[in-house]
Scaffold this active site. Sequence first.
Site, PDB file in Angstrom:
ATOM      1  N   ASP A   9       9.013  39.710  21.274  1.00  0.00           N
ATOM      2  CA  ASP A   9      10.361  39.702  21.835  1.00  0.00           C
ATOM      3  C   ASP A   9      10.223  39.863  23.352  1.00  0.00           C
ATOM      4  OD1 ASP A   9      13.184  40.000  22.023  1.00  0.00           O
ATOM      5  OD2 ASP A   9      12.940  42.184  21.963  1.00  0.00           O
ATOM      6  N   ASP A  11      13.074  40.995  25.900  1.00  0.00           N
ATOM      7  CA  ASP A  11      13.791  42.129  26.506  1.00  0.00           C
ATOM      8  C   ASP A  11      13.513  43.413  25.736  1.00  0.00           C
ATOM      9  OD1 ASP A  11      14.844  40.269  28.288  1.00  0.00           O
ATOM     10  OD2 ASP A  11      16.619  39.912  27.051  1.00  0.00           O
TER      11      ASP A  11
HETATM   12 MG   LIG Z   1      14.692  43.066  22.607  1.00  0.00          MG
END
Ligand SMILES: [Mg+2]
Length: 196
Positions: A9, A11
């Site tokens: 992922d 962020d």
């Molecule tokens: Mg995230």
Amino acid sequence: MTTGAIFLDRDGVLIEDRADYVKSWDEVHIFPHTFAAMRKLATAGLPIIMITNQSAVGRGIITSAFVEEIHRRLVEEIEANGGRVDAVYYCPHHPQEECDCRKPQPGMLKQAARELGLELSASYLVGDAVTDIEAAQAVGVQGFLVRTGRGEAQSRLLALRPDLGAAVTADLDAAADCILTDSGYLLLPESKIRSV
Ligand SMILES: [Mg+2]
Ligand SMILES: [Zn+2]
């Protein structure tokens, strides 16, 4: 021959999570541990693939071209520091579009598997949200939840979801250590690994 992959992922895992979205390169704050973790992961011999929800596009806050420029620069920074990102997938849709790529849907994982010939059951995903873990588990990918980004609060939600098997680690660097030394992390139906 198909191979597993390492899905990351964006962020809250590679860079700080911003509730108001990344709207300029100045708002990209790469975690201090990210480069070392990426150098480690680059030695694992698996494709490294970033998958990220970017609903700010669908919300009309930023453009697809902007997101792609941010990703180009982020990957460039990682590569300049000895790491590697082999592919990037992002979901640009507004949640109300109910697409099949926005996590917790596993659409991006399936697409990557299809396009790159990956074996999902031999793959890992590192995220900072329960929705990341849900996407991973839906297609048999071993999930790791990091405590950075939204992860600290999300780890408490994960604890309420005994149906989800995921390892909780301090950050991406700790998850990288687990992946590199993996001998039994790949998810078996009953297996649960937690370091709470
Ligand atoms: Mg995230
Ligand atoms: Zn989508």
